[in-house]
Design a protein around this motif. Structure first.
Motif, PDB file in Angstrom:
ATOM      1  N   UNK A 186      -7.684 -28.595  -8.787  1.00  0.00           N
ATOM      2  CA  UNK A 186      -6.323 -28.095  -8.484  1.00  0.00           C
ATOM      3  C   UNK A 186      -5.460 -27.969  -9.740  1.00  0.00           C
ATOM      4  N   UNK A 187      -4.862 -26.822  -9.910  1.00  0.00           N
ATOM      5  CA  UNK A 187      -3.994 -26.576 -11.073  1.00  0.00           C
ATOM      6  C   UNK A 187      -2.910 -25.579 -10.704  1.00  0.00           C
ATOM      7  N   UNK A 188      -1.726 -25.718 -11.272  1.00  0.00           N
ATOM      8  CA  UNK A 188      -0.757 -24.633 -11.130  1.00  0.00           C
ATOM      9  C   UNK A 188      -1.392 -23.339 -11.654  1.00  0.00           C
ATOM     10  N   UNK A 189      -1.134 -22.247 -10.958  1.00  0.00           N
ATOM     11  CA  UNK A 189      -1.753 -20.957 -11.313  1.00  0.00           C
ATOM     12  C   UNK A 189      -0.707 -19.867 -11.168  1.00  0.00           C
ATOM     13  N   UNK A 190      -0.447 -19.166 -12.245  1.00  0.00           N
ATOM     14  CA  UNK A 190       0.584 -18.129 -12.165  1.00  0.00           C
ATOM     15  C   UNK A 190      -0.071 -16.745 -12.066  1.00  0.00           C
ATOM     16  N   UNK A 191       0.545 -15.915 -11.208  1.00  0.00           N
ATOM     17  CA  UNK A 191       0.039 -14.556 -10.998  1.00  0.00           C
ATOM     18  C   UNK A 191       1.193 -13.584 -11.259  1.00  0.00           C
ATOM     19  N   UNK A 192       1.157 -12.860 -12.373  1.00  0.00           N
ATOM     20  CA  UNK A 192       2.221 -11.869 -12.606  1.00  0.00           C
ATOM     21  C   UNK A 192       1.975 -10.611 -11.765  1.00  0.00           C
ATOM     22  N   UNK A 193       2.974 -10.185 -11.018  1.00  0.00           N
ATOM     23  CA  UNK A 193       2.792  -9.025 -10.132  1.00  0.00           C
ATOM     24  C   UNK A 193       4.059  -8.163 -10.097  1.00  0.00           C
ATOM     25  N   UNK A 194       3.907  -6.972  -9.564  1.00  0.00           N
ATOM     26  CA  UNK A 194       5.061  -6.165  -9.188  1.00  0.00           C
ATOM     27  C   UNK A 194       5.503  -6.644  -7.814  1.00  0.00           C
ATOM     28  N   UNK A 195       6.747  -6.382  -7.462  1.00  0.00           N
ATOM     29  CA  UNK A 195       7.280  -6.951  -6.218  1.00  0.00           C
ATOM     30  C   UNK A 195       6.566  -6.393  -4.984  1.00  0.00           C
ATOM     31  N   UNK A 196       5.921  -5.235  -5.130  1.00  0.00           N
ATOM     32  CA  UNK A 196       5.195  -4.675  -3.982  1.00  0.00           C
ATOM     33  C   UNK A 196       4.024  -5.582  -3.574  1.00  0.00           C
ATOM     34  N   UNK A 197       3.646  -6.511  -4.460  1.00  0.00           N
ATOM     35  CA  UNK A 197       2.539  -7.416  -4.144  1.00  0.00           C
ATOM     36  C   UNK A 197       3.027  -8.721  -3.493  1.00  0.00           C
ATOM     37  N   UNK A 198       4.324  -8.829  -3.256  1.00  0.00           N
ATOM     38  CA  UNK A 198       4.843 -10.094  -2.713  1.00  0.00           C
ATOM     39  C   UNK A 198       4.196 -10.493  -1.378  1.00  0.00           C
ATOM     40  N   UNK A 199       3.908  -9.545  -0.464  1.00  0.00           N
ATOM     41  CA  UNK A 199       3.257  -9.981   0.779  1.00  0.00           C
ATOM     42  C   UNK A 199       1.940 -10.715   0.512  1.00  0.00           C
ATOM     43  N   UNK A 200       1.170 -10.244  -0.469  1.00  0.00           N
ATOM     44  CA  UNK A 200      -0.077 -10.940  -0.814  1.00  0.00           C
ATOM     45  C   UNK A 200       0.218 -12.350  -1.346  1.00  0.00           C
ATOM     46  N   UNK A 201       1.252 -12.434  -2.155  1.00  0.00           N
ATOM     47  CA  UNK A 201       1.595 -13.740  -2.750  1.00  0.00           C
ATOM     48  C   UNK A 201       2.004 -14.723  -1.653  1.00  0.00           C
ATOM     49  N   UNK A 202       2.833 -14.254  -0.711  1.00  0.00           N
ATOM     50  CA  UNK A 202       3.271 -15.154   0.368  1.00  0.00           C
ATOM     51  C   UNK A 202       2.087 -15.628   1.190  1.00  0.00           C
ATOM     52  N   UNK A 203       1.179 -14.696   1.476  1.00  0.00           N
ATOM     53  CA  UNK A 203       0.016 -15.067   2.285  1.00  0.00           C
ATOM     54  C   UNK A 203      -0.852 -16.081   1.533  1.00  0.00           C
ATOM     55  N   UNK A 204      -1.107 -15.840   0.264  1.00  0.00           N
ATOM     56  CA  UNK A 204      -2.007 -16.765  -0.452  1.00  0.00           C
ATOM     57  C   UNK A 204      -1.361 -18.145  -0.635  1.00  0.00           C
ATOM     58  N   UNK A 205      -0.053 -18.174  -0.782  1.00  0.00           N
ATOM     59  CA  UNK A 205       0.619 -19.482  -0.880  1.00  0.00           C
ATOM     60  C   UNK A 205       0.496 -20.227   0.456  1.00  0.00           C
ATOM     61  N   UNK A 233       0.815  -1.222   0.000  1.00  0.00           N
ATOM     62  CA  UNK A 233       0.000   0.000   0.000  1.00  0.00           C
ATOM     63  C   UNK A 233       0.846   1.268   0.000  1.00  0.00           C
ATOM     64  N   UNK A 234       2.161   1.109  -0.087  1.00  0.00           N
ATOM     65  CA  UNK A 234       2.976   2.316  -0.084  1.00  0.00           C
ATOM     66  C   UNK A 234       3.112   2.814  -1.521  1.00  0.00           C
ATOM     67  N   UNK A 235       3.567   4.048  -1.671  1.00  0.00           N
ATOM     68  CA  UNK A 235       3.684   4.555  -3.033  1.00  0.00           C
ATOM     69  C   UNK A 235       5.145   4.628  -3.463  1.00  0.00           C
ATOM     70  N   UNK A 236       6.029   3.957  -2.696  1.00  0.00           N
ATOM     71  CA  UNK A 236       7.436   4.063  -3.067  1.00  0.00           C
ATOM     72  C   UNK A 236       7.701   3.249  -4.326  1.00  0.00           C
ATOM     73  N   UNK A 237       8.659   3.664  -5.078  1.00  0.00           N
ATOM     74  CA  UNK A 237       8.858   3.115  -6.410  1.00  0.00           C
ATOM     75  C   UNK A 237      10.105   2.255  -6.521  1.00  0.00           C
ATOM     76  N   UNK A 238      11.154   2.632  -5.790  1.00  0.00           N
ATOM     77  CA  UNK A 238      12.435   2.033  -6.123  1.00  0.00           C
ATOM     78  C   UNK A 238      12.748   0.816  -5.266  1.00  0.00           C
ATOM     79  N   UNK A 239      13.234  -0.187  -5.931  1.00  0.00           N
ATOM     80  CA  UNK A 239      13.571  -1.420  -5.246  1.00  0.00           C
ATOM     81  C   UNK A 239      14.966  -1.837  -5.668  1.00  0.00           C
ATOM     82  N   UNK A 240      15.713  -2.362  -4.677  1.00  0.00           N
ATOM     83  CA  UNK A 240      16.984  -2.989  -4.995  1.00  0.00           C
ATOM     84  C   UNK A 240      16.643  -4.456  -5.251  1.00  0.00           C
ATOM     85  N   UNK A 241      16.519  -4.814  -6.527  1.00  0.00           N
ATOM     86  CA  UNK A 241      15.984  -6.128  -6.863  1.00  0.00           C
ATOM     87  C   UNK A 241      16.862  -7.268  -6.357  1.00  0.00           C
TER      88      UNK A 241
END
Ligand code: SF4
Length: 430
Positions: free
Chosen positions: A194-213, A5-13
């Motif tokens: 049940x099927x493999x399911x891919x979700x393309x996201x920006x890294x800011x969405x990783x917390x959601x991805x971890x929770x859903x996994x 939910x933050x608006x920061x842009x830059x990430x050290x990938x």
């Protein structure tokens, strides 16, 4: 902390990869976003590779927030979705009208208009084939699943993942659960199981991805673990494990695995397995479990894409209209915005000729890198820039021509895309 939910842009990938356990993609996917490392990370993409190699069904899922206009930065997710669809994915798209109502007061009716006119028509014009697009407010599956999933987490976990506190809005509690339900409901039995399911996201969405996994894992009865290549299956829950163990052994034996049961420890030990068979074993058991557990979900996979820089050098933001190119911009407006973009060029033409420009920090170069499929062309632009052969004015004109061609093409297809819309929208569930 990565904050969705933050608006920061830059990430050290590189740092994100090290600190958050995001993995680098391998070279299985031959697509420009992978080749150019625009997709810099992934979680669980090996499930997708397994499905493709074994000609199994798999899903690709994304969502759209019906507000504002679609712009070039949003386009990258749809480019990926279209790519995965070309590999055979069944595509689902959630229109987050519940979220746009809650956060921005946009009525469901208005959200529908925005979603269709600003986003879905463009997706179709970009080449998306018929798929399943639904509105959160009309989808009973996602709403009921969100309720079930909410029983799989608690405030302590959400506080730890999202940095929530006692005065955080309940929206920040509900929103990740609804998003998890959006992704996981695509694996419900009546939608294919049940099927493999891919979700393309920006890294800011990783917390959601971890929770859903994690939530997906928690709803499974069979849990497959690998310890240095030794694979074991554990039966979760409080029910007597006998029937689950016996049924699993039968399925695994049919695939030539030698299994030893341990009823006391609710486990099956698999003798002749190797680490790379973990996914195969998990898929065998997920399919078995799908027959009696409506919520037997395969952990979703994610790709993490880099965020395209705004034309003014910071984040693309609708509050700074000149920082982005909307897909509704006329070619003339887009060309004008590109003309006024910051660059990685030198102060004078002489210096540029002598020292070359710096495409690595240039948003104009990103227009080539993120939006051209032609590797040789993008490499040539890069080399000409650093070699001092390419000047920024000329480079901006060329980028403007490319983007204008794309926008013109979209606008020409608009009417035809509108006519196809019923092949994409799924009807309200009851
Ligand atoms: S020549 Fe092009 S790529 Fe190089 S710095 Fe200038 S605008 Fe950017």
């Amino acid at each position: 902390m990565i904050n969705p939910w933050s608006s920061s842009q830059y990430f050290d990938y590189e740092k994100l990869i090290k600190e958050f356990g995001i993995e680098k993609p391998d070279d299985y996917f031959d697509y420009f976003m992978f080749r150019r490392k625009l997709i810099f990370g992934q979680r669980g993409l090996d499930y997708l590779e397994y499905a493709i190699k074994n000609k199994m069904k798999f899903n690709a899922m994304t969502g759209l927030m019906p507000s504002g206009h679609m712009h070039l930065g949003n386009k990258l997710t749809i480019d990926q979705i279209i790519y995965f669809q070309s590999l055979g994915a069944e595509v689902y798209i959630a229109v987050a009208d519940l979220e746009s109502y809650a956060t921005r007061g946009i009525s469901f009716e208005r959200a529908r208009e925005i979603a269709i006119n600003e986003y879905i028509v463009n997706y179709i014009s970009m080449g998306l084939k018929p798929c399943k697009i639904y509105f959160q407010s009309e989808n009973f599956d996602t709403q009921s699943l969100a309720f079930i999933l909410s029983n799989g987490t608690n405030m302590n976990e959400l506080k730890a993942i999202y940095g929530l506190n006692d005065s955080s809005s309940m929206l920040h509690v509900n929103s990740p659960i609804i998003q998890a339900a959006d992704v996981l409901h695509t694996q419900m039995r009546h939608l294919g199981g049940p099927r493999p399911t891919v979700v393309p996201v920006g890294v800011d969405q990783d917390p959601h991805i971890r929770l859903m996994r994690d939530l997906a894992k928690r709803l499974r009865i069979y849990s497959v673990k690998s310890d240095h290549g030794k694979i074991s299956v554990f039966i979760k829950g409080t029910e007597s494990p006998e029937k689950y163990i016996d049924n699993a052994m039968e399925e695994l034996s049919a695939s030539s695995y030698e299994c030893t049961p341990n009823y006391e420890y609710r486990a099956i030990y698999i003798k002749n397995s190797k680490e790379e068979e973990r996914i195969k074993i998990d898929m065998i058991l997920a399919n078995l479990e799908g027959g009696f557990n409506e919520y037997a979900f395969v952990e979703p996979s994610a790709t993490f894409q880099k965020l395209e820089t705004g034309l003014k050098g910071g984040k693309m933001s609708s509050s700074v209209p000149d920082s982005l190119i909307s897909l509704n911009d006329s070619p003339a407006d887009a060309t004008k915005k590109i003309k006024h973009a910051v660059t990685g060029g030198k102060q004078t033409v002489e210096e540029q000729r002598k020292l070359g420009g710096n495409p690595d920090i240039c948003p104009v170069f990103e227009l080539y890198k993120y939006h051209s499929n032609d590797d040789k062309y993008v490499t040539r632009v890069y080399e000409e820039c650093i070699g001092g052969v390419r000047m920024c004015g000329q480079c901006k004109s060329e980028a403007g021509e490319n983007i204008s061609k794309f926008l013109k093409n979209l606008s020409e297809k608009k009417d035809e895309s509108f006519r196809k819309i019923d092949d994409y929208l799924i009807k309200r569930s009851s």
